[in-house]
Motif scaffolding. Structure first.
Motif, PDB file in Angstrom:
ATOM      1  N   ILE A  62     -37.298  19.661  33.198  1.00  0.00           N
ATOM      2  CA  ILE A  62     -36.086  20.049  33.936  1.00  0.00           C
ATOM      3  C   ILE A  62     -34.837  19.536  33.220  1.00  0.00           C
ATOM      4  O   ILE A  62     -33.845  20.259  33.065  1.00  0.00           O
ATOM      5  CB  ILE A  62     -36.154  19.522  35.387  1.00  0.00           C
ATOM      6  CG1 ILE A  62     -37.191  20.325  36.187  1.00  0.00           C
ATOM      7  CG2 ILE A  62     -34.789  19.608  36.065  1.00  0.00           C
ATOM      8  CD1 ILE A  62     -37.513  19.740  37.541  1.00  0.00           C
ATOM      9  N   LYS A  63     -34.882  18.278  32.745  1.00  0.00           N
ATOM     10  CA  LYS A  63     -33.722  17.720  32.035  1.00  0.00           C
ATOM     11  C   LYS A  63     -33.461  18.478  30.729  1.00  0.00           C
ATOM     12  O   LYS A  63     -32.318  18.825  30.416  1.00  0.00           O
ATOM     13  CB  LYS A  63     -33.963  16.236  31.748  1.00  0.00           C
ATOM     14  CG  LYS A  63     -33.932  15.363  32.993  1.00  0.00           C
ATOM     15  CD  LYS A  63     -34.257  13.921  32.673  1.00  0.00           C
ATOM     16  CE  LYS A  63     -34.288  13.078  33.941  1.00  0.00           C
ATOM     17  NZ  LYS A  63     -34.672  11.666  33.650  1.00  0.00           N
ATOM     18  N   LEU A  64     -34.530  18.729  29.966  1.00  0.00           N
ATOM     19  CA  LEU A  64     -34.376  19.455  28.705  1.00  0.00           C
ATOM     20  C   LEU A  64     -33.904  20.884  28.960  1.00  0.00           C
ATOM     21  O   LEU A  64     -33.025  21.400  28.255  1.00  0.00           O
ATOM     22  CB  LEU A  64     -35.702  19.470  27.946  1.00  0.00           C
ATOM     23  CG  LEU A  64     -36.175  18.145  27.338  1.00  0.00           C
ATOM     24  CD1 LEU A  64     -37.575  18.295  26.763  1.00  0.00           C
ATOM     25  CD2 LEU A  64     -35.211  17.679  26.252  1.00  0.00           C
ATOM     26  N   GLY A  65     -34.506  21.531  29.960  1.00  0.00           N
ATOM     27  CA  GLY A  65     -34.139  22.909  30.283  1.00  0.00           C
ATOM     28  C   GLY A  65     -32.680  23.028  30.680  1.00  0.00           C
ATOM     29  O   GLY A  65     -31.985  23.973  30.286  1.00  0.00           O
ATOM     30  N   ALA A  66     -32.199  22.048  31.453  1.00  0.00           N
ATOM     31  CA  ALA A  66     -30.792  22.067  31.870  1.00  0.00           C
ATOM     32  C   ALA A  66     -29.863  21.930  30.669  1.00  0.00           C
ATOM     33  O   ALA A  66     -28.827  22.607  30.586  1.00  0.00           O
ATOM     34  CB  ALA A  66     -30.536  20.944  32.876  1.00  0.00           C
ATOM     35  N   LEU A  67     -30.215  21.068  29.718  1.00  0.00           N
ATOM     36  CA  LEU A  67     -29.393  20.889  28.518  1.00  0.00           C
ATOM     37  C   LEU A  67     -29.358  22.158  27.669  1.00  0.00           C
ATOM     38  O   LEU A  67     -28.291  22.579  27.204  1.00  0.00           O
ATOM     39  CB  LEU A  67     -29.932  19.719  27.684  1.00  0.00           C
ATOM     40  CG  LEU A  67     -29.688  18.310  28.236  1.00  0.00           C
ATOM     41  CD1 LEU A  67     -30.459  17.277  27.424  1.00  0.00           C
ATOM     42  CD2 LEU A  67     -28.193  17.982  28.214  1.00  0.00           C
ATOM     43  N   ILE A  68     -30.536  22.774  27.473  1.00  0.00           N
ATOM     44  CA  ILE A  68     -30.617  23.960  26.627  1.00  0.00           C
ATOM     45  C   ILE A  68     -29.870  25.127  27.259  1.00  0.00           C
ATOM     46  O   ILE A  68     -29.138  25.856  26.594  1.00  0.00           O
ATOM     47  CB  ILE A  68     -32.084  24.328  26.348  1.00  0.00           C
ATOM     48  CG1 ILE A  68     -32.752  23.234  25.500  1.00  0.00           C
ATOM     49  CG2 ILE A  68     -32.183  25.674  25.626  1.00  0.00           C
ATOM     50  CD1 ILE A  68     -34.258  23.407  25.332  1.00  0.00           C
TER      51      ILE A  68
END
Length: 535
Positions: A62-68
């Protein structure tokens, strides 16, 4: 602009630069239609995101997806993984927003619509979920997951015939789809088609021998006569070091049931104790929360009583029957008997009273006549949806005993049936049952069960003192001993004409979704309340 001041243009605003941007945007648009994205995140970043999702590291995903997605807002892959991760963690409101974005970016992606359906289902918008699943299937007729999810939702909308069609379709498309076999088995079990359900559950655990939930459901409708291959497979899961706590919990309940069938009561108790400990840990339950709830309910009743409604019941409106008591006290059998009558629809365990009235019953919200009328109208509207055009509907949510003060004030015409059973039998039946719902946390510890039963007795005594004339007490054990007399008294209390069908509840083919769905398909028999003494 002052005279003599030249109009200047920055380089980026020149005609040639504007044309370049226009042509690039046009190129991107054409490429996007073909599924090609010119502004894409680095492949390495997407690989890391996907790897975390596959390893069930959903928080990280979720954290990585939000950044991307912040850096590449028009690229659907990262959005898709972000939405799927939110679904896995049960963050349904956030998932709904993200998966709507995925559908906007990829309107012809069948899986995107399937995930949007899961999001709608998660926030209770079932009709929207059905629409999304059907859109998913229209884009890909071979999407077995969408067929399975659609069937699950149709069951919640009481559309069992169409649900069966989609389960069969999912299994036809993917014969090794263990989850679909299991879900179809649950539907067949609820419909009373137990032999067919056994085949489905057996298929589910044969396809996936580690499918703990499938083993538990299979064990509930199977009678173990020996430690057969199924028993051995469950033992293998239990002994496996890699078995998760959730899987071990369900396997313990399954092995407890099997050991009881084999009359190995010491072993059964061992498995049930371990399973219950794991379940209580998972729910993070503390009995203090129920002490507080019951205190709130009793203290707020005086205000509710002062605002009680007086209704002249119209001839054509629905009349509710509330069947209450402790869970596993016999409420399912009682509803099955009443629902045999031609004037009655058995609606099962409705959550409407709690959903619409809990805050009033606890004193969180004000309770005047307007609030009571609003609660009544919302509840009656929910009954209309499940009435099947009959004038009387039963609601057998046992825990509605907590809200009898509110129910008595809002429904002066309603009938209230309190089902009582031997305390030992009731408490033990709670302890040996795995309830998928999170609202029965007291069941998984013997001290908690004892405390909760005392709370129940005390509250029922409180209601008895307040409005004893409204409550019909039905002794489950007496009903099994004197079925004819007790059934006739019950039907007479409900002001119904006698019908012989009420003496054969095992012949009622309606859907029963509780833990007792197998027992109510058998003829009424005595002695079940003595089984706890074996332990």
């Amino acid at each position: 602009m002052p005279i003599n001041q030249k109009k200047t243009y920055c380089k980026d605003n020149s005609f040639s630069e504007r044309r370049k941007r226009y042509l690039l945007a046009k190129k991107k648009k054409r490429a996007k239609k073909r599924g090609i994205f010119l502004d894409s995140p680095p492949k390495r970043d997407l690989d890391i995101l996907l790897d975390n999702y596959k390893k069930n590291h959903f928080d990280i995903a979720i954290k990585l997806g939000a950044l991307i997605t912040q850096s590449f807002p028009d690229h659907p892959v990262a959005w898709h993984i972000l939405g799927a991760s939110l679904l896995e963690l049960g963050k349904m409101k956030e998932a709904l927003l993200v998966n709507q974005k995925v559908v906007d970016l990829s309107p012809k992606d069948s899986n995107a619509h399937n995930n949007l359906g899961n999001s709608f289902k998660g926030v209770g918008r079932l009709h929207k979920a059905v629409s999304s699943y059907k859109k998913s299937i229209s884009l890909d007729q071979n999407n077995a997951t969408a067929h399975n999810n659609l069937a699950n939702t149709l069951i919640q909308l009481n559309n069992y015939a169409e649900a069966e069609v989609h389960y069969k379709k999912a299994i036809l498309l993917e014969p090794d789809y263990s989850e679909a076999h299991h879900n179809f088995g649950r539907l067949l079990s609820n419909l009373g088609r137990l032999d067919e359900a056994k085949v489905c559950f057996e298929n589910a655990v044969t396809i996936d021998p580690t499918f703990a939930r499938g083993h538990r459901m299979y064990s509930l409708i199977k009678h173990f006569e020996k430690k057969d291959e199924h028993y051995s497979r469950m033992q293998d899961i239990y002994r496996d070091q890699d078995t998760s706590d959730n899987q071990r919990c369900e396997i313990c309940f399954a092995l407890g049931k099997a050991s009881e069938d084999l009359q190995d009561y010491e072993q059964a108790f061992k498995f049930l104790s371990e399973g219950n400990s794991l379940r209580k840990k998972a729910l993070n339950y503390n009995i203090e929360q129920d002490f507080e709830l019951f205190r709130e309910i009793k203290s707020s009743y005086l205000k509710i009583k002062m605002s009680k409604l007086e209704i002249d019941q119209p001839m054509n409106s629905i009349k509710p029957i509330f069947i209450i008591g402790m869970p596993r006290s016999g409420t399912t059998l009682v509803e099955q008997i009443i629902a045999c009558h031609s004037s009655v629809t058995g609606a099962g365990e409705l959550t409407s009273a709690q959903s619409f009235g809990s805050s009033i019953a606890r004193g969180v919200n004000n309770c005047g006549k307007n609030e009571l009328m609003n609660f009544r109208q919302k509840y009656m509207k929910s009954l209309e949806k499940v009435s099947v055009n009959k004038s009387i509907v039963t609601d057998k949510m046992p825990l509605n005993f907590r809200y009898l003060g509110l129910i008595s004030a809002a429904f002066p015409e309603a009938k209230i049936i309190h089902v009582k059973r031997h305390p030992g039998a009731t408490c033990w039946a709670n302890y040996k049952s795995f309830f998928p719902t999170r609202g029965l946390g007291y069941c998984y510890n013997l001290d908690d069960i004892s405390s909760y039963y005392s709370l129940y007795k005390d509250l029922m005594a409180f209601w008895e003192e307040a409005f004893s004339e409204r409550i019909y007490h039905l002794d489950y054990d007496l009903l099994t001993k004197n079925q004819d007399n007790e059934t006739r008294r019950l039907i007479d209390y409900l002001d119904l004409e006698w019908e012989d069908e009420c003496l054969a509840p095992e012949n009622n083919t309606r859907v029963v979704e509780t833990a007792s769905n197998a027992q109510v398909r058998e003829r009424v028999y005595r002695g079940s309340s003595q089984k706890w003494q074996m332990f």
